[in-house]
Structures are given as C-alpha cells and as structure tokens.
Design a protein around this motif. Sequence first.
Motif, PDB file in Angstrom:
ATOM      1  N   ASN A 166      -2.178 -41.817  -7.667  1.00 42.65           N
ATOM      2  CA  ASN A 166      -2.766 -42.126  -9.181  1.00 42.65           C
ATOM      3  C   ASN A 166      -3.260 -43.537  -9.392  1.00 42.65           C
ATOM      4  OD1 ASN A 166      -3.014 -39.669 -10.964  1.00 42.65           O
ATOM      5  ND2 ASN A 166      -1.406 -39.259  -9.635  1.00 42.65           N
ATOM      6  N   LEU A 167      -2.472 -44.692  -8.926  1.00 47.97           N
ATOM      7  CA  LEU A 167      -2.660 -45.882  -8.935  1.00 47.97           C
ATOM      8  C   LEU A 167      -3.873 -46.528  -8.046  1.00 47.97           C
ATOM      9  CD1 LEU A 167       0.832 -46.783 -10.034  1.00 47.97           C
ATOM     10  CD2 LEU A 167      -0.867 -46.994 -11.294  1.00 47.97           C
ATOM     11  N   PHE A 168      -4.440 -45.631  -7.160  1.00 51.53           N
ATOM     12  CA  PHE A 168      -5.118 -45.956  -6.231  1.00 51.53           C
ATOM     13  C   PHE A 168      -4.540 -46.744  -5.218  1.00 51.53           C
ATOM     14  CE2 PHE A 168      -7.955 -44.152  -9.403  1.00 51.53           C
ATOM     15  CZ  PHE A 168      -9.138 -43.626  -8.878  1.00 51.53           C
ATOM     16  N   LEU A 169      -3.372 -46.803  -4.791  1.00 48.76           N
ATOM     17  CA  LEU A 169      -2.803 -47.398  -3.999  1.00 48.76           C
ATOM     18  C   LEU A 169      -2.431 -46.587  -2.593  1.00 48.76           C
ATOM     19  CD1 LEU A 169      -0.287 -49.416  -6.305  1.00 48.76           C
ATOM     20  CD2 LEU A 169      -2.155 -50.439  -5.290  1.00 48.76           C
ATOM     21  N   PHE A 170      -3.570 -46.279  -2.009  1.00 48.19           N
ATOM     22  CA  PHE A 170      -3.561 -45.137  -1.035  1.00 48.19           C
ATOM     23  C   PHE A 170      -2.851 -45.502   0.132  1.00 48.19           C
ATOM     24  CE2 PHE A 170      -7.632 -44.392  -3.745  1.00 48.19           C
ATOM     25  CZ  PHE A 170      -7.246 -43.412  -4.047  1.00 48.19           C
ATOM     26  N   GLU A 171      -2.751 -46.813   0.628  1.00 50.74           N
ATOM     27  CA  GLU A 171      -2.120 -47.094   1.921  1.00 50.74           C
ATOM     28  C   GLU A 171      -0.498 -46.681   1.533  1.00 50.74           C
ATOM     29  OE1 GLU A 171      -1.598 -48.051   5.869  1.00 50.74           O
ATOM     30  OE2 GLU A 171      -3.541 -48.248   4.607  1.00 50.74           O
ATOM     31  N   LYS A 172       0.037 -47.000   0.555  1.00 49.72           N
ATOM     32  CA  LYS A 172       1.467 -46.621   0.040  1.00 49.72           C
ATOM     33  C   LYS A 172       1.571 -45.194   0.026  1.00 49.72           C
ATOM     34  CE  LYS A 172       2.668 -50.995  -1.723  1.00 49.72           C
ATOM     35  NZ  LYS A 172       3.401 -51.651  -3.123  1.00 49.72           N
ATOM     36  N   ALA A 173       0.538 -44.685  -0.646  1.00 51.24           N
ATOM     37  CA  ALA A 173       0.616 -43.202  -0.645  1.00 51.24           C
ATOM     38  C   ALA A 173       0.599 -42.272   0.459  1.00 51.24           C
ATOM     39  CB  ALA A 173      -0.774 -42.579  -1.603  1.00 51.24           C
ATOM     40  N   ALA A 174      -0.054 -42.876   1.526  1.00 51.92           N
ATOM     41  CA  ALA A 174      -0.308 -42.345   2.704  1.00 51.92           C
ATOM     42  C   ALA A 174       1.152 -41.998   3.362  1.00 51.92           C
ATOM     43  CB  ALA A 174      -1.298 -42.905   3.770  1.00 51.92           C
ATOM     44  N   THR A 175       1.721 -43.417   3.522  1.00 53.49           N
ATOM     45  CA  THR A 175       3.017 -43.719   4.090  1.00 53.49           C
ATOM     46  C   THR A 175       4.131 -42.529   3.382  1.00 53.49           C
ATOM     47  OG1 THR A 175       2.668 -45.987   4.506  1.00 53.49           O
ATOM     48  CG2 THR A 175       4.946 -45.324   4.756  1.00 53.49           C
ATOM     49  N   CYS A 176       4.063 -42.532   2.021  1.00 48.40           N
ATOM     50  CA  CYS A 176       4.998 -41.724   1.240  1.00 48.40           C
ATOM     51  C   CYS A 176       4.834 -40.307   1.840  1.00 48.40           C
ATOM     52  CB  CYS A 176       4.832 -41.878   0.145  1.00 48.40           C
ATOM     53  SG  CYS A 176       5.589 -43.147  -0.721  1.00 48.40           S
ATOM     54  N   PHE A 177       3.472 -39.929   1.884  1.00 45.71           N
ATOM     55  CA  PHE A 177       3.254 -38.283   2.187  1.00 45.71           C
ATOM     56  C   PHE A 177       3.652 -38.144   3.647  1.00 45.71           C
ATOM     57  CE2 PHE A 177      -0.512 -38.596  -0.727  1.00 45.71           C
ATOM     58  CZ  PHE A 177       0.333 -37.530  -1.827  1.00 45.71           C
ATOM     59  N   GLU A 178       3.573 -39.072   4.334  1.00 42.91           N
ATOM     60  CA  GLU A 178       3.964 -38.820   5.868  1.00 42.91           C
ATOM     61  C   GLU A 178       5.578 -38.931   5.846  1.00 42.91           C
ATOM     62  OE1 GLU A 178       0.427 -41.496   7.991  1.00 42.91           O
ATOM     63  OE2 GLU A 178       2.257 -42.403   7.494  1.00 42.91           O
ATOM     64  N   ARG A 179       6.363 -39.525   5.021  1.00 44.70           N
ATOM     65  CA  ARG A 179       7.800 -39.474   5.003  1.00 44.70           C
ATOM     66  C   ARG A 179       7.901 -38.042   4.356  1.00 44.70           C
ATOM     67  NH1 ARG A 179      11.025 -44.064   5.144  1.00 44.70           N
ATOM     68  NH2 ARG A 179      12.564 -42.287   5.436  1.00 44.70           N
ATOM     69  N   ALA A 180       7.349 -37.660   3.504  1.00 41.48           N
ATOM     70  CA  ALA A 180       7.394 -36.076   2.818  1.00 41.48           C
ATOM     71  C   ALA A 180       7.479 -35.259   4.130  1.00 41.48           C
ATOM     72  CB  ALA A 180       6.641 -35.946   1.973  1.00 41.48           C
ATOM     73  N   PHE A 181       6.396 -35.402   5.057  1.00 44.30           N
ATOM     74  CA  PHE A 181       6.203 -34.384   5.966  1.00 44.30           C
ATOM     75  C   PHE A 181       7.536 -34.701   7.178  1.00 44.30           C
ATOM     76  CE2 PHE A 181       4.521 -33.461  10.104  1.00 44.30           C
ATOM     77  CZ  PHE A 181       4.009 -32.011   9.988  1.00 44.30           C
ATOM     78  N   GLN A 182       7.912 -35.692   7.009  1.00 44.29           N
ATOM     79  CA  GLN A 182       9.265 -35.982   8.048  1.00 44.29           C
ATOM     80  C   GLN A 182      10.306 -34.944   7.852  1.00 44.29           C
ATOM     81  OE1 GLN A 182       9.908 -39.792   8.479  1.00 44.29           O
ATOM     82  NE2 GLN A 182       7.985 -40.666   9.548  1.00 44.29           N
ATOM     83  N   PHE A 183      10.416 -34.841   6.272  1.00 44.30           N
ATOM     84  CA  PHE A 183      11.493 -34.001   5.649  1.00 44.30           C
ATOM     85  C   PHE A 183      11.195 -32.579   5.716  1.00 44.30           C
ATOM     86  CE2 PHE A 183      13.117 -38.386   4.092  1.00 44.30           C
ATOM     87  CZ  PHE A 183      14.576 -38.004   4.077  1.00 44.30           C
ATOM     88  N   GLN A 184      10.007 -32.203   5.501  1.00 47.21           N
ATOM     89  CA  GLN A 184       9.645 -30.961   5.409  1.00 47.21           C
ATOM     90  C   GLN A 184       8.271 -30.688   6.273  1.00 47.21           C
ATOM     91  OE1 GLN A 184       9.217 -29.325   1.411  1.00 47.21           O
ATOM     92  NE2 GLN A 184       9.626 -27.420   2.080  1.00 47.21           N
ATOM     93  N   LYS A 185       8.293 -29.893   7.045  1.00 44.40           N
ATOM     94  CA  LYS A 185       6.855 -29.939   7.843  1.00 44.40           C
ATOM     95  C   LYS A 185       5.992 -28.813   7.249  1.00 44.40           C
ATOM     96  CE  LYS A 185       8.228 -32.844  11.537  1.00 44.40           C
ATOM     97  NZ  LYS A 185       9.618 -33.318  10.843  1.00 44.40           N
TER      98      LYS A 185
END
Length: 239
Positions: A166-185
């Motif tokens: 939402n803040l257009f910080l997409f690189e950080k967003a992508a990293t966090c989405f990837e971490r979410a996927f690590q916890f729940q596939k």
Amino acid sequence: MGTVKLCVHKPVKTPFYIETTGVHLYSIEELAYYLYKNIYLIDERIVDERLVGWIELELGLAGLAEKLRGGRATGSHVYNQVMTILQASEYYSEEELSELSEKIKSISGMQTQERMKYKADELVQKGNFWGAIAEYERILGIRQNSKLTVQFYAAVWNNLAACYANLFLFEKAATCFERAFQFQKIVEYREKAYYARKLAGYGQENIEELQEHKLSEEFLEKAETVLKEIEERTESLSY
C-alpha cells in the motif's frame, strides 16, 4: 438513531497527542471516547507519565492523576487504569462499561502476539500503515510462540507485506509475501510475491506513473488487479 452524549468539561488549549494514530484529544470525554473505541490499540505505553501529567495539569483532575500514579506504582494492569479513566469521565453508562469489561477479559486471555496483531490490524483499518508495520515487526521480533499456529505467523507476514504494498514499497512487500509462503504453503502468497517483485522492478518513475494512471493499459490492468486484491485482503483482515 445513535445516542447523544454531552461533554460537560471545557476543552483545553493544549491537547494530548497520540502519535500512533495521529489523534489530538482536548477533554476527558474525548480521552474516554478514544480509549473505549480503541481498546485493542491500548497497551502499557498509553497510561504513562505524559498522559497522567496532562490529566493533572491541563484537565485539572489532580485526584484522577493521583489514582493513576498510585495504580502504576503498585503495578496495576493498564486495563484497570483505562477503566479508572472511563469511570472518572462519567461519559459511559454502567452497562457500556460492563460490556467493555467483558471485551477486556477476552483480550486478556489472548497471547501477547495476538493482542499486538489486533492492534496492528486496527491501525491498518485506520490507514496508518507505518504504525501497523512497526507493530507487525514487533510481533516478528519476539521469539516464536509455540502456542500460536503457522497460520498466525503467515497472516502477520501477509499483513506486513500488504502494508508495504500500500506504500508502494514492492521489494519489501515481495520479501514478506515470500516469508508468509514459507509458513503456509498457499498459492495466494506466492502469486502476490511474484507480482510484487514485478512491480518492484518497474522503477520509481514508473511507480509514480502507476499512481497517476499513466501506464500502458496492459500493465496498468495487471497492476491494478494485484493492488486491488492486496487492498481487499488488507481491509478484510479475515485471517
């Protein structure tokens, strides 16, 4: 129709400022209203000496300030302090205070990280993405709680990613989405990470164009779809 409540105390010239939500309070009634409506946002930092001093010097309620200082000195829980303020304000009925007391009991039964997530989620709903980011990161900075599920931590990472998006910080967003996927596939997290990385590589000037809707129709359509999904996911917070 809603209930009309009267403020009987004169507003002060120097308001009390709450940084996390950007709110200025001018009376005991406004303070009571804020505490009542934002109970999930309340933590031990709210009833500090700054607030107590404001109650004493600006509101002129020395007796209430003395009670609050006494409570802090004896280790009284912050929710007890909140109830003391609400009762002193005489802004809410006994029935309303009883309902709040029940809500507080349910909050008190939560794990610390769960209460923190409620607070962060509320900040998101209020559009305070930076405040929410700070709270989500505080949760993730605490040693992982074995009583909480992987779904809980996946949701925290997902919500954190949504804030960055939402803040257009997409690189950080992508990293966090990837971490979410690590916890729940689940595919959703992987897809969001993919599109966030795509947006991150588009460049700052192009992001400004994205905000101004000056992109090619094909890319704009894809980007708007992704951002809409992220926004809807953030607003629902149904994790």
